[in-house]
Design a protein around this motif. Structure first.
Motif, PDB file in Angstrom:
ATOM      1  N   ASP A  59     -16.895  35.970 -93.530  1.00 14.15           N
ATOM      2  CA  ASP A  59     -16.112  35.595 -94.704  1.00 14.15           C
ATOM      3  C   ASP A  59     -16.832  34.563 -95.561  1.00 14.15           C
ATOM      4  O   ASP A  59     -16.600  34.477 -96.760  1.00 14.15           O
ATOM      5  CB  ASP A  59     -14.753  35.034 -94.298  1.00 14.15           C
ATOM      6  CG  ASP A  59     -13.817  36.106 -93.773  1.00 14.15           C
ATOM      7  OD1 ASP A  59     -14.103  37.305 -93.972  1.00 14.15           O
ATOM      8  OD2 ASP A  59     -12.806  35.748 -93.148  1.00 14.15           O
ATOM      9  N   THR A  60     -17.703  33.781 -94.975  1.00 16.12           N
ATOM     10  CA  THR A  60     -18.370  32.727 -95.734  1.00 16.12           C
ATOM     11  C   THR A  60     -19.674  33.188 -96.380  1.00 16.12           C
ATOM     12  O   THR A  60     -20.171  32.534 -97.280  1.00 16.12           O
ATOM     13  CB  THR A  60     -18.676  31.515 -94.831  1.00 16.12           C
ATOM     14  OG1 THR A  60     -19.589  31.914 -93.808  1.00 16.12           O
ATOM     15  CG2 THR A  60     -17.412  30.960 -94.209  1.00 16.12           C
ATOM     16  N   ASN A  86     -18.834  34.496-100.067  1.00 15.37           N
ATOM     17  CA  ASN A  86     -17.658  33.907-100.697  1.00 15.37           C
ATOM     18  C   ASN A  86     -18.023  33.140-101.965  1.00 15.37           C
ATOM     19  O   ASN A  86     -18.265  31.948-101.942  1.00 15.37           O
ATOM     20  CB  ASN A  86     -16.938  32.994 -99.710  1.00 15.37           C
ATOM     21  CG  ASN A  86     -15.578  32.590-100.214  1.00 15.37           C
ATOM     22  OD1 ASN A  86     -15.027  33.228-101.107  1.00 15.37           O
ATOM     23  ND2 ASN A  86     -15.025  31.536 -99.658  1.00 15.37           N
TER      24      ASN A  86
END
Length: 172
Positions: free
Chosen positions: A39-40, A43
């Protein structure tokens, strides 16, 4: 040849928690690996106009990260992200052109997911997270590649789930 464990699944299925436990088990066994929360990696808000799904920025960043990990002698990656199991080609490219992939999809029922998300989403987006999670559960179920290992998380301990996944990699 590099190896990657891809842990996917709907929001609230336990990807991050299980990923950290897998990493802890591998570390305790002396198995060198990198752990990346997907997710990072891509992002950026808002997403670039020419990359609305953030797939190119994710691949570019993962490629750079992997190059740094590989330079240290690391040959194994544990990666968590909802759709990671749907993107084997991206991982092969990011890891240098070929890799041994172990795709695992965590599953969880609606009640389990609602309880987990309700415990962590304390802001205004709980309802939208639950709706997206429900959509992704169906989408993943219909679209995961053949050979993806499905692991149910309802009513199980994190350590029990992580041990099952580590065994599936053959790394220990």
């Amino acid at each position: 040849m590099p190896e990657a464990l891809l842990i996917g699944g709907r929001s609230g299925s336990g990807k991050s928690t299980v990923g950290w436990e897998v990493s802890a088990l591998l570390g305790a066994a002396g198995i060198v690996h990198a752990y990346v929360e997907g997710d990072t990696v891509g992002n950026i808000v808002p997403p670039p106009a020419d990359d609305p799904n953030r797939s190119r920025i994710t691949e570019t960043n993962l490629t750079a990260m992997w190059a740094n990990f590989a330079r240290t002698g690391c040959a194994r990656l544990v990666y968590t992200n909802t759709a990671s199991v749907l993107e084997p080609d991206m991982f092969e490219r990011a890891l240098g052109g070929s890799a041994r992939l172990t795709p695992v999809m965590l599953t969880a029922g609606d009640a389990t997911v609602a309880a987990r998300l309700g415990g962590r989403e304390i802001g205004s987006e709980l309802e939208s997270h639950i709706k997206r999670s429900s959509f992704m559960a169906r989408y993943l179920d219909e679209n995961v590649p053949q050979g993806t290992i499905r692991v149910a998380t309802d009513g199980r301990t994190v350590t029990e789930i992580a041990r099952e996944i580590v065994a599936a990699t053959g790394w220990s």
